[in-house]
Design an enzyme around this catalytic site. Structure first.
Site, PDB file in Angstrom:
ATOM      1  N   THR A  52      -5.424  40.618  23.795  1.00  0.00           N
ATOM      2  CA  THR A  52      -5.832  39.512  24.563  1.00  0.00           C
ATOM      3  C   THR A  52      -4.551  38.539  24.226  1.00  0.00           C
ATOM      4  OG1 THR A  52      -8.297  40.207  23.965  1.00  0.00           O
ATOM      5  CG2 THR A  52      -7.607  37.725  24.451  1.00  0.00           C
ATOM      6  N   ASP A  69      -1.002  43.390  20.244  1.00  0.00           N
ATOM      7  CA  ASP A  69      -2.294  42.517  20.395  1.00  0.00           C
ATOM      8  C   ASP A  69      -2.791  42.650  21.703  1.00  0.00           C
ATOM      9  OD1 ASP A  69      -5.040  41.173  19.842  1.00  0.00           O
ATOM     10  OD2 ASP A  69      -3.891  39.520  20.840  1.00  0.00           O
TER      11      ASP A  69
END
Length: 818
Positions: A320, A318
């Site tokens: 963020t 991922d």
């Protein structure tokens, strides 16, 4: 998931004014329309105990243990402690996983704020009911899905749920999701879904599904134990029958009492076939690896996860909070027409210091510190609906006039050349993945009217374009480079725009090409597989899509690790072979992760990989020792049973030979440094060495027994001692073979075990306890000759297998690329 088009519920005006009455709350609570969340998991404590204790193998071992205790042969029942240890370790591991799931929570808001009977009240989130009017203020977490009734600049951070780092503006009629956080403004929202029906609860329910991490070592050992469990009953029957006939037949053995010795011999044969120590040694190696990683701020939530990262060939990440720190930083200033109006720096300093500024504008404070001088005469605060804020300064002053900061397409039109240039440049910068704001200027004063009626002043001209980017973690680039060198493909899955994600990937040195908008991602499996093979960056990925992409990669034959910190990552972390959560992760994400990076340092992962390699390589090494014992025990049991010879070992003798040739050296070897890269086929390689070695050992023992029976005149104790001597020496040959390359430490281990054999055969107290008697010269010579021939055969076998596997496997390559 409804968005801005959702309709406002009937009667919402009255609801917004007073909220529910006490009677209405009571009525809904009694009807079960409150925000309580069921906390059951799919695995009870009784189920865990039953799965780890009430097994066929444990039944056989436990029965043998109790039988020897009832017969008063406690010295031969030492194996029972290893069996108990294995069961305890299995129960503890699964129960810890159950506890983590039971504590799993996505919503961690301590209190909820609601409007009831015209008064604002604070209540527990579980006391919220359907149709309640929630009062939302900056900093609040939304505890139930709701529809906006009133808003005043309301913005929510949904990154934990969707992965999108931008705050999302919410208008009247829009749906807000449980688990999101209010970052700006305030408003009222009517609860539309509670309890198990809310978005966060549905994620929680799926994440709570019980599962254990996939472990090639644990699965391989379990497979061997299943084979042995089913083979034990017929083998034990053969041994018992052979033992009884070696004592003169069933009737004679029972009449003379010789059945006791025959039964003890049968128990010894049965227990010798079970590699109890392998299960224990595997758990010890995992546990020690977990302790080592804990010292490096890596929490291992399931012991077998230590092994997992060493097998991974695709790393899904991922963006963020994982590759980036989850916050924006100022990037650069870009002139539009080469002309900069006076006072633009002072104006930016004021916008950055404005306490009502949004998160992006606040990034300006570092690059453009406020001088504390001129204050604006009029201000329009930022609104997600307008997408701009403004400040009007009166003359005299360096920045007299009106300054507006906001989205370029909201501030200037494309009709003028200057506006067209600004928009064209802004779109080019946005296509590179950078967030863009425009500072515009007019010498005219800011119109004096209410903020909700505020319009842009006339005559605005573009002053400067400002770009912002997410701050990447300083250790991310070197960690990703390490995995590329190891042949591990990297896939970045994010809820943000794919262009923004691509820009971050390129900043980290990844050659990823173009990104892919997951909203266009095909559902059909072949098309999805093709997209995953051809692209490495995916944007606008939903939580369900992340999970589906992990499952698709696994179906394509990959071993997948997933890292993340948001609730939107929880489902994918749950399905991945190894789920890794950052220190900033949501409680739900940490609960389902196998590993947690406690200090948030991404560069801890190479240490996890090294530890996993050490565990796999060392367990493979010691598994040969345990499985060779299983093999020779099975061969000897069948052979002695078929020939109706007396079994040549007592259980206590097998216990001490196990300790010298397998147990103690295996414990040391399992914890030694071993940087060998992972190669699939752990069980295949182990059995390829263990089965022939076991057959060689059994043949040597049978040869000595045949010699003793052919010559005759030897005592039972001397014959047993000769068998113990042959078994121990050849097993030490296997130990030397699996210890290659023989470093000083490994050589010292082999030498120490040889010294132990000498003590066993010469110390009177040990001879008496283990019922050993040094064999006569002829039998001793035959024993040494058989042992020497067997050790030579094992050395040749070991070298041949090493060459074969090296040739078959060739260079190790990852299954994907970035």
């Amino acid at each position: 998931m409804s968005a801005a088009g959702a309709s406002v519920p009937p009667g919402s005006g009255a609801r917004a004014g007073t909220g529910l009455s006490a009677a209405e709350v009571r009525e809904r609570t009694l009807a079960g329309l409150n925000n309580g969340i069921p906390d059951a998991t799919s695995r009870s404590l009784w189920q865990i105990l039953r799965a780890n204790v009430l097994t066929l193998l444990n039944g056989i071992v436990g029965g043998c243990f109790l039988l020897l205790l009832l017969l008063g042969q406690w010295r031969d029942a030492l194996f029972g402690f290893a069996a108990v240890s294995n069961a305890i370790i299995g129960v503890v591991q699964e129960y810890r996983a159950k506890q983590l799931l039971d504590r799993l929570a996505i919503l961690d808001a301590p209190r909820a704020r609601v409007l009831r009977d015209g008064q604002i009240q604070e209540i527990a989130p579980s006391d919220l009911v359907m149709d309640d009017v929630a009062v939302l203020q900056a900093g609040d977490q939304v505890v139930a899905d709701a529809v906006i009734l009133e808003d005043d600049g309301l913005e929510l951070d949904e990154s934990l749920l969707t992965g999108e780092s931008d705050a999302v503006g919410k208008r009247v009629g829009a749906t807000v999701l449980s688990g999101s956080t209010v970052t700006a403004g305030h408003g009222l929202a009517q609860v539309a879904a509670v309890g198990a029906g809310s978005y966060a609860s549905r994620l929680t329910a799926e994440a709570k599904r019980f599962s254990l991490v996939h472990s090639e070592i644990r699965n391989g050992v379990a497979r061997v134990l299943r084979w042995i469990s089913w083979a034990l009953l017929p083998l034990v029957a053969i041994v018992v029958n052979g033992q009884m006939h070696s004592k003169g037949g069933w009737e004679a053995a029972i009449r003379s009492g010789a059945w006791l010795e025959a039964l003890v011999g049968a128990v010894g044969a049965a227990i010798a076939m079970i590699p109890l120590g392998l299960v224990l040694m595997t758990s010890v190696a995992f546990a020690v690896g977990g302790v080592r990683l804990a010292r490096q701020q890596v929490l291992v939530q399931e012991l077998a996860a230590v092994e997992g990262l060493a097998r991974v060939d695709v790393l899904c990440i991922d963006k963020t909070g994982t590759l980036t720190e989850g916050r924006m930083v100022f990037d650069a200033v870009h002139t539009v027409d080469g002309l900069l109006p006076q006072g633009w720096r002072t104006a930016l300093g004021w916008f950055g210091a404005d306490p009502r500024a949004n998160a992006t504008a606040r990034c300006l404070a570092t690059a453009f510190p406020a001088d504390g001088g001129q204050s604006p005469a009029a201000v329009v605060p930022f609104s997600s609906i307008r997408k701009w804020s403004a400040a009007g300064f009166s003359a005299p002053g360096p920045c007299a006039g009106t300054w507006v900061l906001g989205a370029p397409d909201m501030l200037v039109a494309g009709g003028s050349q200057s506006g067209a240039n600004a928009l064209l440049q802004a779109r080019r910068l946005a296509s590179e993945g950078r967030r863009t704001l425009l500072l515009a200027y007019t010498p005219d004063p800011l119109p004096d009217c209410a903020p909700e009626d505020q319009q842009l002043p006339d005559g605005l001209k573009a002053a400067v374009l400002l770009t912002f980017r997410e701050k990447v973690r300083p250790d991310a680039a070197q960690t990703l480079a390490f995995f590329r060198r190891q042949g591990v493909a990297v896939k970045i899955l994010s809820g943000d725009d794919h262009r923004t994600v691509t820009a971050v990937a390129q900043e980290l040195g990844l050659d990823v090409g173009a990104g892919y908008d997951a909203r266009l991602l095909p559902v059909a499996s072949p098309l999805l597989n093709g997209a995953l093979e051809n692209f490495s960056v995916f944007g606008r990925v939903t939580p369900a899509q992340k999970r589906d992409m992990v499952l698709a990669l696994q179906c394509m034959g990959h071993t997948v690790a997933m890292t993340g910190d948001g609730v939107n990552d929880a489902l994918a972390l749950k399905e991945a072979d190894i789920g890794i959560a950052m220190d900033t992760a949501a409680p739900a994400t940490k609960a389902v992760a196998r590993l947690v990076l406690l200090d948030g340092h991404f560069d801890r992962l190479p240490a996890v990989l090294a530890e996993g390699r050490q565990v796999i390589a060392n367990i493979e090494r010691v598994s040969v020792l345990f499985l060779s014992k299983t093999t020779y025990a099975a061969v000897l049991s069948v052979a002695f049973g078929a020939l109706m010879w007396s079994f040549p070992f007592l259980p206590r003798q097998l216990s001490v030979t196990d300790g010298l040739t397998i147990g103690m050296p295996a414990f040391i070897l399992a914890l030694m440094s071993n940087p060998r890269r992972y190669k699939p086929g752990f069980l295949k390689r182990s059995l390829a060495m263990a089965v022939p070695s076991g057959i060689v050992i059994a043949t040597a023992v049978l040869a000595v027994q045949a010699y003793a029976l052919a010559v005759g005149g030897f005592s039972t104790a001397a014959t047993r001692t000769a068998s113990v001597l042959v078994l121990t020496l050849v097993a030490l040959g296997v130990l030397a073979a699996v210890s290659r390359p023989l470093s000083r430490l490994r050589l010292a281990v082999v030498a120490a075990m040889c010294s132990g054999v000498v003590l066993l055969m010469t110390v009177p107290l040990l001879q008496e306890f283990f019922m050993l008697e040094w064999p006569p010269a002829g039998l001793a010579t035959a024993s040494f000759a058989a042992a020497a021939a067997a050790v030579l055969g094992i050395a040749v076998l070991g070298r041949a297998l090493a060459r074969r596997f090296s040739r078959d496997e060739g260079p190790q390559r990852g299954k994907g690329s970035t």
